[in-house]
Design a protein around this motif. Sequence first.
Motif, PDB file in Angstrom:
ATOM      1  N   LEU A 167       0.827  -1.200   0.000  1.00 17.85           N
ATOM      2  CA  LEU A 167       0.000   0.000   0.000  1.00 17.85           C
ATOM      3  C   LEU A 167       0.865   1.255   0.000  1.00 17.85           C
ATOM      4  CD1 LEU A 167      -2.841   1.213   0.187  1.00 17.85           C
ATOM      5  CD2 LEU A 167      -2.751   0.867   2.650  1.00 17.85           C
ATOM      6  N   LEU A 168       1.919   1.247   0.786  1.00 19.51           N
ATOM      7  CA  LEU A 168       2.795   2.410   0.866  1.00 19.51           C
ATOM      8  C   LEU A 168       3.551   2.648  -0.438  1.00 19.51           C
ATOM      9  CD1 LEU A 168       4.123   1.965   4.498  1.00 19.51           C
ATOM     10  CD2 LEU A 168       2.799   3.901   3.641  1.00 19.51           C
ATOM     11  N   THR A 169       3.815   1.585  -1.208  1.00 18.17           N
ATOM     12  CA  THR A 169       4.489   1.789  -2.492  1.00 18.17           C
ATOM     13  C   THR A 169       3.593   2.535  -3.467  1.00 18.17           C
ATOM     14  OG1 THR A 169       3.761  -0.342  -3.406  1.00 18.17           O
ATOM     15  CG2 THR A 169       5.855  -0.315  -2.217  1.00 18.17           C
ATOM     16  N   PHE A 170       2.277   2.328  -3.371  1.00 19.52           N
ATOM     17  CA  PHE A 170       1.353   3.041  -4.249  1.00 19.52           C
ATOM     18  C   PHE A 170       1.198   4.500  -3.829  1.00 19.52           C
ATOM     19  CE2 PHE A 170      -0.435  -1.287  -5.151  1.00 19.52           C
ATOM     20  CZ  PHE A 170      -0.117  -1.284  -6.507  1.00 19.52           C
ATOM     21  N   ILE A 171       1.225   4.730  -2.533  1.00 14.52           N
ATOM     22  CA  ILE A 171       1.045   6.099  -2.044  1.00 14.52           C
ATOM     23  C   ILE A 171       2.233   6.971  -2.439  1.00 14.52           C
ATOM     24  CG2 ILE A 171       0.866   7.498   0.048  1.00 14.52           C
ATOM     25  CD1 ILE A 171      -0.713   5.139   1.276  1.00 14.52           C
ATOM     26  N   SER A 215       0.022  -5.708 -10.633  1.00 16.16           N
ATOM     27  CA  SER A 215       0.102  -4.495  -9.812  1.00 16.16           C
ATOM     28  C   SER A 215      -1.189  -4.157  -9.077  1.00 16.16           C
ATOM     29  CB  SER A 215       0.509  -3.294 -10.673  1.00 16.16           C
ATOM     30  OG  SER A 215      -0.534  -2.920 -11.568  1.00 16.16           O
ATOM     31  N   PHE A 216      -2.310  -4.781  -9.425  1.00 15.75           N
ATOM     32  CA  PHE A 216      -3.588  -4.354  -8.852  1.00 15.75           C
ATOM     33  C   PHE A 216      -3.715  -4.786  -7.401  1.00 15.75           C
ATOM     34  CE2 PHE A 216      -8.320  -5.012  -8.368  1.00 15.75           C
ATOM     35  CZ  PHE A 216      -8.605  -3.662  -8.243  1.00 15.75           C
ATOM     36  N   ALA A 232      -3.276   0.524  -8.604  1.00 18.27           N
ATOM     37  CA  ALA A 232      -2.488  -0.228  -9.577  1.00 18.27           C
ATOM     38  C   ALA A 232      -1.438   0.720 -10.139  1.00 18.27           C
ATOM     39  CB  ALA A 232      -3.382  -0.775 -10.691  1.00 18.27           C
ATOM     40  N   SER A 233      -0.630   0.208 -11.049  1.00 16.71           N
ATOM     41  CA  SER A 233       0.317   1.084 -11.738  1.00 16.71           C
ATOM     42  C   SER A 233       0.120   0.967 -13.238  1.00 16.71           C
ATOM     43  CB  SER A 233       1.759   0.741 -11.356  1.00 16.71           C
ATOM     44  OG  SER A 233       2.090  -0.577 -11.742  1.00 16.71           O
ATOM     45  N   LEU A 234       0.409   2.036 -13.936  1.00 13.76           N
ATOM     46  CA  LEU A 234       0.310   2.097 -15.386  1.00 13.76           C
ATOM     47  C   LEU A 234       1.631   2.664 -15.888  1.00 13.76           C
ATOM     48  CD1 LEU A 234      -2.032   1.414 -17.360  1.00 13.76           C
ATOM     49  CD2 LEU A 234      -2.531   3.857 -17.457  1.00 13.76           C
ATOM     50  N   LEU A 235       2.429   1.797 -16.523  1.00 15.23           N
ATOM     51  CA  LEU A 235       3.809   2.143 -16.888  1.00 15.23           C
ATOM     52  C   LEU A 235       4.569   2.686 -15.683  1.00 15.23           C
ATOM     53  CD1 LEU A 235       3.962   3.676 -20.489  1.00 15.23           C
ATOM     54  CD2 LEU A 235       4.307   1.332 -19.730  1.00 15.23           C
ATOM     55  N   GLY A 236       4.330   2.077 -14.527  1.00 10.08           N
ATOM     56  CA  GLY A 236       5.072   2.421 -13.329  1.00 10.08           C
ATOM     57  C   GLY A 236       4.474   3.514 -12.477  1.00 10.08           C
ATOM     58  N   LYS A 237       3.448   4.215 -12.955  1.00 10.78           N
ATOM     59  CA  LYS A 237       2.859   5.313 -12.181  1.00 10.78           C
ATOM     60  C   LYS A 237       1.608   4.839 -11.467  1.00 10.78           C
ATOM     61  CE  LYS A 237       1.174  10.074 -12.483  1.00 10.78           C
ATOM     62  NZ  LYS A 237       2.108  10.585 -11.471  1.00 10.78           N
ATOM     63  N   THR A 238       1.460   5.235 -10.215  1.00 10.76           N
ATOM     64  CA  THR A 238       0.295   4.845  -9.419  1.00 10.76           C
ATOM     65  C   THR A 238      -0.984   5.476  -9.959  1.00 10.76           C
ATOM     66  OG1 THR A 238       1.578   4.578  -7.393  1.00 10.76           O
ATOM     67  CG2 THR A 238      -0.770   4.935  -7.127  1.00 10.76           C
ATOM     68  N   ILE A 239      -2.030   4.669 -10.060  1.00 12.60           N
ATOM     69  CA  ILE A 239      -3.360   5.151 -10.439  1.00 12.60           C
ATOM     70  C   ILE A 239      -4.380   4.528  -9.503  1.00 12.60           C
ATOM     71  CG2 ILE A 239      -2.887   5.563 -12.896  1.00 12.60           C
ATOM     72  CD1 ILE A 239      -4.181   2.766 -13.392  1.00 12.60           C
ATOM     73  N   GLY A 240      -5.530   5.174  -9.377  1.00 11.85           N
ATOM     74  CA  GLY A 240      -6.657   4.611  -8.654  1.00 11.85           C
ATOM     75  C   GLY A 240      -7.666   4.060  -9.643  1.00 11.85           C
ATOM     76  N   ILE A 241      -8.276   2.943  -9.314  1.00  4.81           N
ATOM     77  CA  ILE A 241      -9.283   2.308 -10.169  1.00  4.81           C
ATOM     78  C   ILE A 241     -10.629   2.331  -9.463  1.00  4.81           C
ATOM     79  CG2 ILE A 241     -10.023   0.188 -11.307  1.00  4.81           C
ATOM     80  CD1 ILE A 241      -7.583   1.094 -12.637  1.00  4.81           C
ATOM     81  N   VAL A 242     -11.661   2.789 -10.174  1.00  4.04           N
ATOM     82  CA  VAL A 242     -13.044   2.692  -9.696  1.00  4.04           C
ATOM     83  C   VAL A 242     -13.838   2.010 -10.799  1.00  4.04           C
ATOM     84  CG1 VAL A 242     -15.101   3.922  -8.933  1.00  4.04           C
ATOM     85  CG2 VAL A 242     -12.837   4.813  -8.345  1.00  4.04           C
ATOM     86  N   SER A 243     -14.476   0.885 -10.489  1.00  6.22           N
ATOM     87  CA  SER A 243     -15.166   0.131 -11.533  1.00  6.22           C
ATOM     88  C   SER A 243     -16.435  -0.519 -11.008  1.00  6.22           C
ATOM     89  CB  SER A 243     -14.240  -0.960 -12.094  1.00  6.22           C
ATOM     90  OG  SER A 243     -14.913  -1.765 -13.042  1.00  6.22           O
ATOM     91  N   ASN A 244     -17.454  -0.518 -11.819  1.00  3.39           N
ATOM     92  CA  ASN A 244     -18.636  -1.323 -11.518  1.00  3.39           C
ATOM     93  C   ASN A 244     -18.253  -2.796 -11.642  1.00  3.39           C
ATOM     94  OD1 ASN A 244     -19.906   1.167 -13.470  1.00  3.39           O
ATOM     95  ND2 ASN A 244     -20.732   0.942 -11.402  1.00  3.39           N
ATOM     96  N   GLN A 245     -18.946  -3.650 -10.905  1.00  4.25           N
ATOM     97  CA  GLN A 245     -18.684  -5.087 -10.933  1.00  4.25           C
ATOM     98  C   GLN A 245     -19.961  -5.816 -11.325  1.00  4.25           C
ATOM     99  OE1 GLN A 245     -17.413  -7.757 -11.617  1.00  4.25           O
ATOM    100  NE2 GLN A 245     -15.924  -8.196  -9.985  1.00  4.25           N
ATOM    101  N   PRO A 246     -20.154  -6.102 -12.634  1.00  2.86           N
ATOM    102  CA  PRO A 246     -21.381  -6.772 -13.097  1.00  2.86           C
ATOM    103  C   PRO A 246     -21.609  -8.138 -12.477  1.00  2.86           C
ATOM    104  CG  PRO A 246     -20.191  -5.787 -14.927  1.00  2.86           C
ATOM    105  CD  PRO A 246     -19.275  -5.716 -13.746  1.00  2.86           C
ATOM    106  N   PHE A 271      -4.047  12.858  -2.441  1.00  2.24           N
ATOM    107  CA  PHE A 271      -2.630  12.565  -2.644  1.00  2.24           C
ATOM    108  C   PHE A 271      -2.240  12.514  -4.124  1.00  2.24           C
ATOM    109  CE2 PHE A 271      -3.678  11.073   1.601  1.00  2.24           C
ATOM    110  CZ  PHE A 271      -2.717  11.746   2.334  1.00  2.24           C
ATOM    111  N   ASN A 272      -3.024  13.232  -4.938  1.00 10.84           N
ATOM    112  CA  ASN A 272      -2.682  13.447  -6.352  1.00 10.84           C
ATOM    113  C   ASN A 272      -2.485  12.150  -7.134  1.00 10.84           C
ATOM    114  OD1 ASN A 272      -2.671  16.349  -6.206  1.00 10.84           O
ATOM    115  ND2 ASN A 272      -0.763  16.180  -5.070  1.00 10.84           N
ATOM    116  N   ILE A 273      -3.364  11.188  -6.901  1.00 10.33           N
ATOM    117  CA  ILE A 273      -3.326   9.925  -7.626  1.00 10.33           C
ATOM    118  C   ILE A 273      -4.400   9.953  -8.721  1.00 10.33           C
ATOM    119  CG2 ILE A 273      -3.636   7.426  -7.440  1.00 10.33           C
ATOM    120  CD1 ILE A 273      -2.682   7.649  -4.533  1.00 10.33           C
ATOM    121  N   PRO A 274      -4.022   9.878 -10.002  1.00 10.57           N
ATOM    122  CA  PRO A 274      -5.007   9.901 -11.097  1.00 10.57           C
ATOM    123  C   PRO A 274      -6.007   8.754 -10.973  1.00 10.57           C
ATOM    124  CG  PRO A 274      -2.760  10.143 -11.937  1.00 10.57           C
ATOM    125  CD  PRO A 274      -2.642   9.751 -10.495  1.00 10.57           C
ATOM    126  N   ILE A 275      -7.187   8.949 -11.546  1.00 11.39           N
ATOM    127  CA  ILE A 275      -8.273   7.969 -11.393  1.00 11.39           C
ATOM    128  C   ILE A 275      -8.758   7.481 -12.750  1.00 11.39           C
ATOM    129  CG2 ILE A 275     -10.610   7.577 -10.516  1.00 11.39           C
ATOM    130  CD1 ILE A 275     -10.056   9.858  -8.496  1.00 11.39           C
TER     131      ILE A 275
END
Length: 425
Positions: A167-171, A215-216, A232-246, A271-275
């Motif tokens: 968790l701290l690696t993503f932050i 990475s998720f 998760a990470s995208l090309l090494g950069k931390t991102i946040g994921i929000v998704s519906n779960q069918p 904390f400036n994490i893209p979504i």
Amino acid sequence: MVGYATISKKPIYVFAHDFTVRGGSLGELQGKKIASMMDLAAKTKVPIVGLNESAGARIQEGVTALDGYGQIFYRNVKYSGVIPQISIILGPNAGGAVYSPALTDFIIMVKDISQMYITGPKVIEAITKETVSAEDLGGTYMHAVVNGNCHFLATNEQEAFQITAKLLTFINTTTMSNELTARDYCNSLHELVPSESGKTYDVIPIIETIVDDGSFLEVHKYFAKNIVVGFASLLGKTIGIVSNQPKHMAGGIDSNASDKAARFIRFCDCFNIPIITLEDVTGFYPGIRYEKEGIIRHGAKLVYAFAEATVPKITVILRKAYGGAFVAMNSKALGADLLYAWPSAEIAVMGPEGASSVFKTDKKDNETRTNLPNNSTSPYYAAAKGMVDDIIDPRETRIKLIQSFIMLEQKNETAPIRKHGNIPL
């Protein structure tokens, strides 16, 4: 006990309650000691990790012990959004020992040993005459599945520490590489989503295909399963994921899902994490039960969180986007920087079943009068109206997201000057 340490070469401040000393109860001096450490962590912009196993305020010290917790609570709130705060629950915790973790960003519990309750089973039996076990009252099932207080559930203490480290690696976010490879073209991604809108599927493999391999990290995995959030990470950069779960409740949004997603979105924004938002939603759940639960108030939290967030925000509509949930799930109207849709996506005020109940058959000419434009549910129609930026090949989803985040890397959006907003709690 308080101290300074590193995890994966990243600094943290840490405190721990020692259950072998007076049940880990907190007195006046312990409160001041932890509060002083929290002030130092805030000055240096370093995360705090708390190891919690405490009976609560030390009864023998009376009101001064309560003041000690007050000092900690005040700093939990004061430094919220300033430094990440993580609570690991390593045994039974009561009273103030649970309110402080509840004010932190993430709570990690350990199966079979972690417990949290305001008052223990003996006190409850004495006051209310109710009999309950400590596990049923405040065990991991209660907090991870039923009420959502627990964000991560570990099978043992070692796993709890491993979750904390990940968790701290993503932050601690890193810079995105801009080198695309053949791996970024996802050949089979479109095969993971059934073309039939009524068929269920699991969105997790889609997320794992889009993000960097392995990475998720899902947050709140066992609570409100109809929505998925995580890092998760995208090309090494931390991102946040929000998704519906069918896979659960057809991906519809209820009160718990709204709360779960809204809190996660606000953390990312702090904390400036893209979504990234992956959307396949039937709508907000209708019915007497949900209205009684306050679905309007809870759903408004989701709208508020997305509209408030100023970090880069990108939405991809995978299949369905119906009703107010289309707007709430990071639409252009709420400030999405970019909104993409797959060619098979459907965007409408409501699903076919709901629409058919609204538009009645005219008995005179036996024709259904809908007064809707042709292809009004098509993503191309929404794109023509400016509500969708591009219709993309599903196989290019990862590439589009990478390119988009590189483009948005220097985004600088400021909120109106104000003391703070008033989220519908």
